[in-house]
Design an enzyme around this catalytic site. Structure first.
Site, PDB file in Angstrom:
ATOM      1  CG  PHE A 150       3.981  -0.713  -0.529  1.00 35.64           C
ATOM      2  CD1 PHE A 150       4.368  -1.643  -1.485  1.00 35.64           C
ATOM      3  CD2 PHE A 150       3.159  -1.141   0.509  1.00 35.64           C
ATOM      4  CE1 PHE A 150       3.951  -2.964  -1.421  1.00 35.64           C
ATOM      5  CE2 PHE A 150       2.738  -2.472   0.583  1.00 35.64           C
ATOM      6  CZ  PHE A 150       3.141  -3.379  -0.375  1.00 35.64           C
ATOM      7  CG  ASP A 235      -1.231   4.243   2.744  1.00 36.66           C
ATOM      8  OD1 ASP A 235      -1.217   3.910   3.940  1.00 36.66           O
ATOM      9  OD2 ASP A 235      -0.961   3.446   1.820  1.00 36.66           O
ATOM     10  CE  LYS A 264       3.078  -1.775   7.475  1.00 36.75           C
ATOM     11  NZ  LYS A 264       3.561  -3.137   7.627  1.00 36.75           N
TER      12      LYS A 264
END
Ligand code: PLP
Length: 416
Positions: A150, A235, A264
């Site tokens: 993702f 990532d 995040k």
């Protein structure tokens, strides 16, 4: 018009739910693109959050790995407030000091050279992909990505994402992306060729069910990338900032990627993303080639500086590993007691997935009704990504609620 609490004098009626009132307004006017849990969170302190009806929750989700220091941490709040009183926004036409301080911190902690700031994980990955295309042109334009990964919701990052459910209906996707099974080095070797610009990989696939790459995989990708002239992009949107016990998860393998992304937890809940890269990879993004109006906004950057300073404390990093071990051990003890219901307990540091033998949606609901917040990573995996300030007692409290929920909602056939 206010809703009357009681129309018959002397007859008590339940108070109108403020949760319900806000959710009704949401259903009328918000785009219905999220599967939202049916509570309105109104206030938070540390690892506890309160809904609009005053119910309190143990928050072991932390905004999905976005609140390393919990709700309203005093030092981070103070940093953001002080910046709010100085200057909010300037445009990247001008320099601001918090952005520079953040770049200094991230480059010195990672050993890479340059940072670019944006507003989200998808944008940070988008910057990585654009960086690779620009650096590697002409000829090399393809990306090797992984199944079940993702990377975000923009068209490029949803193309890089290896899950058809996120892509369906948005075709045609970006040309030049190939997906190979996660952890399969031979498949990567076969996919990398003269047109490959970069490999993009998560150290642990968070949305893909909290699945870590096999040990040595990132190091092998580093070697392969060097031999093939492709960039290795990592990532770290969900794994970065110390969550796994190292400041960046790729540091568990002692490697240096060409670029990596963060978002995040970077500003403990304020929106910010970062793309950090080597000098060599970064030179292609010359003035005018890439940018963002809000990227590195001074308020978010000031909160991020405070967050990164706290997160990089070696005691915090060691604590995350210890607490993670405690959580994994507790999850595995639950698995030993409930072998037909709990299939696997996995993760690293404070990012843990508990895979069940049945649909985990009702378990998440039951946990919330019992005062604990978590969510799904895939259909059968419950994800816990608690703030780093969580205590061992709070983790035990969460595990108790989780086990009770698993047993209570398991379909009869899985209890054999
Ligand atoms: N990359 C990873 C690994 C993620 O977990 C996420 C979000 O869950 C993203 C990218 C996208 O981040 P954002 O939602 O901030 O765009």
């Amino acid at each position: 018009m206010p809703i009357p609490q009681s129309v018959v004098p002397g007859v008590e009626r339940p108070l109108p739910s403020r949760n319900r009132a806000v959710m009704d307004r949401a259903r009328a006017h918000l785009l219905q693109n999220y599967k939202q849990q049916p509570i309105v969170l109104e206030r938070g302190q540390g690892v506890r959050a309160w809904d609009a009806d005053g119910n309190v929750y143990l928050d072991l989700l932390g905004g999905i790995a976005t609140l390393p220091f919990g709700h309203c941490h005093p030092e981070i709040t103070a940093a953001a407030k002080a910046q709010l009183d100085r200057i909010w926004h300037t445009s990247n036409v001008f320099y601001t000091e918090p952005q520079v301080a953040l770049a200094e911190l991230l480059t010195s902690l990672s050993g890479l050279d340059r940072a670019f700031f944006c507003n989200s994980g998808a944008e940070a990955n988008e910057a990585l992909l654009k960086l690779a295309r620009k650096t590697q042109q002409p000829g090399r334009f393809e990306f090797v990505c992984f199944e079940t990964s993702f990377h975000g919701r923009t068209l490029a990052t949803v193309t890089a994402t290896g899950q058809p459910k996120y892509q369906k209906g948005f075709e045609p996707l970006l040309p030049g992306v190939v997906h190979v099974p996660y952890g399969d080095l031979e498949a990567v070797r076969n996919a990398v060729g003269p047109r490959t610009a970069a490999i993009l990989v998560e150290p642990i696939q968070g949305e893909g069910g909290v699945r870590a790459a096999p040990q040595g995989f990132l190091r092998a990708l580093r070697t392969l990338a060097d031999e093939s002239g492709v960039l290795l992009l990592i990532d770290e949107v969900q794994t970065g900032l110390g969550r796994t016990g190292k400041m960046f998860a790729f540091q568990h393998e002692g490697i240096r990627p060409d670029g990596f992304s963060l978002a995040k937890g970077l500003a403990n809940g304020l929106p910010i993303g970062a793309m950090v890269c080597t000098e060599a990879a970064g030179t292609a993004l010359v003035p005018g080639s890439h940018g963002s109006t809000f990227g590195g906004n001074p308020v978010a950057a000031a909160a991020a500086v405070a967050t990164v300073r706290l997160a990089s404390d070696p005691r915090v990093l060691a604590g995350n590993l210890d607490k993670g071990e405690h959580l994994l051990a507790g999850g595995r003890a639950m698995q030993a007691r409930q072998p037909t219901l709990v299939r696997e307990v996995r993760g690293r540091g404070l990012l843990v997935g508990i895979e069940l033998s049945f649909d985990a949606g009702p378990v998440v609901t039951r946990c919330r009704e019992r005062g604990m917040l978590c969510n799904l990573a895939g259909d059968r995996t419950v994800r816990l990504a608690p703030p780093y300030i969580v205590t061992l007692d709070e983790l035990d409290e969460g595990l108790r609620i989780l086990e009770e929920a698993v047993v209570a909602v398991a379909p009869p056939r899985s209890q054999v």
